[in-house]
Each structure stands twice: as C-alpha cells, then as structure tokens.
Design an enzyme around this catalytic site. Structure first.
Site, PDB file in Angstrom:
ATOM      1  N   LYS A 177       0.847  -1.191   0.000  1.00 27.13           N
ATOM      2  CA  LYS A 177       0.000   0.000   0.000  1.00 27.13           C
ATOM      3  C   LYS A 177       0.876   1.232   0.000  1.00 27.13           C
ATOM      4  O   LYS A 177       1.768   1.384   0.842  1.00 27.13           O
ATOM      5  CB  LYS A 177      -0.899  -0.010   1.236  1.00 27.13           C
ATOM      6  CG  LYS A 177      -1.707   1.264   1.380  1.00 27.13           C
ATOM      7  CD  LYS A 177      -2.784   1.129   2.433  1.00 27.13           C
ATOM      8  CE  LYS A 177      -3.474   2.461   2.657  1.00 27.13           C
ATOM      9  NZ  LYS A 177      -4.537   2.355   3.663  1.00 27.13           N
TER      10      LYS A 177
ATOM     11  N   LYS B 276      -2.563  -1.451  -3.585  1.00 26.48           N
ATOM     12  CA  LYS B 276      -3.356  -0.228  -3.490  1.00 26.48           C
ATOM     13  C   LYS B 276      -2.473   0.995  -3.592  1.00 26.48           C
ATOM     14  O   LYS B 276      -1.424   1.010  -2.946  1.00 26.48           O
ATOM     15  CB  LYS B 276      -4.068  -0.248  -2.136  1.00 26.48           C
ATOM     16  CG  LYS B 276      -4.940   0.928  -1.843  1.00 26.48           C
ATOM     17  CD  LYS B 276      -5.524   0.740  -0.477  1.00 26.48           C
ATOM     18  CE  LYS B 276      -6.370   1.925  -0.133  1.00 26.48           C
ATOM     19  NZ  LYS B 276      -6.769   1.878   1.253  1.00 26.48           N
TER      20      LYS B 276
HETATM   21  C1  PBG Z   1      -6.743   3.722   5.790  1.00 28.72           C
HETATM   22  C2  PBG Z   1      -7.455   3.456   4.509  1.00 28.72           C
HETATM   23  C3  PBG Z   1      -7.440   4.332   3.422  1.00 28.72           C
HETATM   24  C4  PBG Z   1      -8.203   3.734   2.433  1.00 28.72           C
HETATM   25  C5  PBG Z   1      -8.679   2.522   2.927  1.00 28.72           C
HETATM   26  N1  PBG Z   1      -8.187   2.355   4.210  1.00 28.72           N
HETATM   27  C6  PBG Z   1      -6.866   5.680   3.260  1.00 28.72           C
HETATM   28  C7  PBG Z   1      -5.526   5.973   3.749  1.00 28.72           C
HETATM   29  O1  PBG Z   1      -4.669   5.115   3.844  1.00 28.72           O
HETATM   30  O2  PBG Z   1      -5.313   7.134   4.070  1.00 28.72           O
HETATM   31  C8  PBG Z   1      -8.419   4.368   1.105  1.00 28.72           C
HETATM   32  C9  PBG Z   1      -9.540   3.899   0.303  1.00 28.72           C
HETATM   33  C10 PBG Z   1      -9.854   4.771  -0.851  1.00 28.72           C
HETATM   34  O3  PBG Z   1      -9.192   5.788  -1.126  1.00 28.72           O
HETATM   35  O4  PBG Z   1     -10.821   4.425  -1.538  1.00 28.72           O
HETATM   36  N2  PBG Z   1      -6.679   2.723   6.698  1.00 28.72           N
END
Ligand code: PBG
Length: 330
Positions: free
Chosen positions: A201, A255
């Site tokens: 991620k 992601k």
């Molecule tokens: C954080 C989390 C995020 C998303 C899912 N879980 C955002 C981040 O890491 O700041 C993003 C999902 C999206 O942008 O659709 N635990």
C-alpha cells in the site's frame, strides 16, 4: 511467449473483424465474481448521506448497509468491504472506539451477515477512522508507534471477527501486524478466518476523497509516508508481500489500483496467491468527474479499467463501482 507469423500470411486483424471472433479470442474477462464492493457506513440516523467528492457514493446507515448486502447477493457480488464514518465526538487520540464490540463496524457486520449470510464481509483493520489525528496508528511525539499499534490492531481484528466478519483486511501498513492478527485469531479459535493483507500500500494522493468519506480529511495531521510505501518503489513491495505471506496472509491487496498495475503483475507472478487491486476513491472520483463533463464514457471506462486489473494479473478488484459493474455485466 507469443509466436506469430509474418505479413501477409499473418494478419492479426483477421481475429478482430467481428464481435463473435473477438469474444471467442478474448484473453481476460470480467464477471461479477471478480468484484468486492467498497461500501462506506456511518452511525447517523439518515439512511444515506452523499459523499460530495464521490458522486453516486453515499455513507449508509446500518439498515441501508444490510439492504446493500441483499443487493450484492442478487447481483452476484461475492463480497463487500466496509469502511466506517463515525461521529467525530467518538474519536480520540488512541482510537478506542475501534475496540467497541457494539460500535458501528460490528453492528454493520452483524446486520449485513443477518440480511445476506452468503455474502462475504470484509472489514478494514486500521485506526484512522477512529483517531482524532487521522493516522492509522498510535501517535507519540509526532511518531507512529509500531508495536503498540500492532497490539491494538490484533484486538480490533478479533472483535470484528467475533461480530461475524469473514475477511479481515489490515490496511495500516505497520510491520508485523499480519502475524499478530493471525495469532490473535487462532488463539481464539478463528483459524478459518481469512486475512487479506494490504500488502503493498502506497502513500498516495489517490486517497483524497476517501478521507472526506470517512471524515478524517480535516483531522489528518501530516502525512502517512512513515508507514505507507513510497510510490517510486517496486522491490520494496515484494519484500512487504513476502513478509505478509510468511506471517499468514491468505490474500494480497495492492493499493491504489490503476497507477500500480506493474505491482499487481509482479506480486501475482512472484507469489501466486489470490491477488486483488483496490480501485480507490480518487480513481472513482476522476472517472466520475470526467464522465460528468461528457469527456469520457463512464460505462465503457468502468469496464475497461476493471478488465485492465484482470489483465495485469489480479484475481479481483475492490471497487466503489461494483454494483454498477455487476449490473452491466449481468
Ligand atoms: C486507511 C485506509 C485508506 C483507504 C482505505 N483504508 C486511506 C488511507 O490510507 O489514508 C483508502 C480507500 C480509498 O481511497 O478508496 N486505513
């Protein structure tokens, strides 16, 4: 390796001249089975509260989320991933509300499993929806504490599983959390609960609209670059994935999505585990904004981008477009 002859004996266009031959020779296809529906839930009274930065997406209350689960079952969508927006008054520095067995997430899981027992429910393991500083972990003197956070995440995962969650998906990017979650679940007799690790991620600007959706945009102090990955890196993603696999991850998630297809391809080729991509909020918003202006054809671009994930090697996609795509495919 792909072999071909030489023009004029070989004419690749022969295989493209009609719809039937194109269908017959298509290498990668999309079906509702490939979709995990990303769904925002909230603890307010309103059935739906639209998310301004994500036209067509609304935060659903628990009852509406249960209806969404029934809709997923009808559409043939195998699983739903839920993300919570809680009342700001319940947020604190430690994100304690994450451990409330009667909080929003657990209530939504119970209601959704009750409404549609055959739809898999995936939950996010991370503290950012619950902390008043918007970070995924515990914050001390401007630093995110790793091991202390991991202990809380393991507890959070166990509470969610006790409520009925089928897949826990740690999205926090702390080191060692998959192993700690696996041990906590196994220790409580939940050996069969799946872990989908957000193994690779990246710290990304594509998450912008999500932070509005869960109400952490204004809260977030600083950025997440000490735990989420640098977008310049590939080899690091493989090391991250290798650790999560060794710690017991059943499924892997990359992601964001469309800008990271190379990572999907390499992760799938290297580990061969069920691998998913997350078409995140910013990707959704960009498609919506461009199509609202008539600059792209939304239906076509949704199917094209989702199919691109399959082509890159993903076994499925977490997407806010899941119900729309399933309707089109059905
Ligand atoms: C954080 C989390 C995020 C998303 C899912 N879980 C955002 C981040 O890491 O700041 C993003 C999902 C999206 O942008 O659709 N635990």
């Amino acid at each position: 390796m792909s072999y071909t002859g030489r023009y004029p004996n070989a004419r690749p266009r022969r295989l493209r001249q009609t719809d039937w031959v194109r269908r017959l020779t298509r290498e990668h296809t999309l079906s509702p089975d490939d979709l995990i529906w990303a769904l925002i839930v909230h603890d307010g009274a309103d059935a739906e509260v639209p998310v301004a930065a994500m036209p067509g997406v609304a935060r659903l209350n628990v009852r509406a989320a249960a209806d969404a689960a029934k809709r997923a079952a009808k559409l043939g969508i195998p699983a739903i991933a839920i993300f919570p927006h809680i009342d700001g008054a319940k947020k604190d520095a430690a994100g304690k509300e994450a451990l409330n067995p009667n909080g929003l997430v657990c209530s939504a899981v119970r209601a959704m499993k009750d409404a549609a027992p055959d739809v898999g429910i995936m939950v996010d393991v991370a503290l950012d929806p619950f902390t008043d500083h918007g970070h995924d972990g515990l914050l001390e003197d401007g630093r995110i504490l790793n091991d202390e956070t991991v202990a809380v995440l393991a507890e959070q995962a166990l509470i969610q599983v006790k409520a009925g969650a089928d897949i826990v998906a740690p999205s926090d990017m702390m080191d060692g959390r998959v192993g700690a979650i696996r041990a906590a679940l196994d220790g409580a007799g939940h050996q069969d609960t799946l872990i989908m690790s957000y193994a690779a991620k990246y710290a990304s600007a594509f998450y912008g609209p999500y932070r509005e959706a869960i109400g952490s945009a204004k809260a977030l102090k600083g950025d997440k670059r000490t735990y989420q990955m640098d977008f310049g890196n590939t080899d690091e993603a493989l090391r991250e994935v290798a650790m999560d696999v060794a710690e017991g991850a059943d499924m892997l998630l990359v992601k964001p999505g469309i800008a990271y297809l190379d990572i999907v391809t390499r992760v799938k080729a290297t580990f061969g585990l069920p691998t998913y991509a997350f078409q995140v909020s910013g990707e959704y918003a960009m498609i919506k904004a461009a199509s609202a202006n008539g600059w792209v054809d939304e239906d076509r671009i949704v199917i094209e981008t989702l199919t691109a994930f399959k082509r890159a090697g993903a076994d499925g996609v977490v997407t806010y477009f899941a119900p729309k795509a399933a309707e089109m495919l059905g």
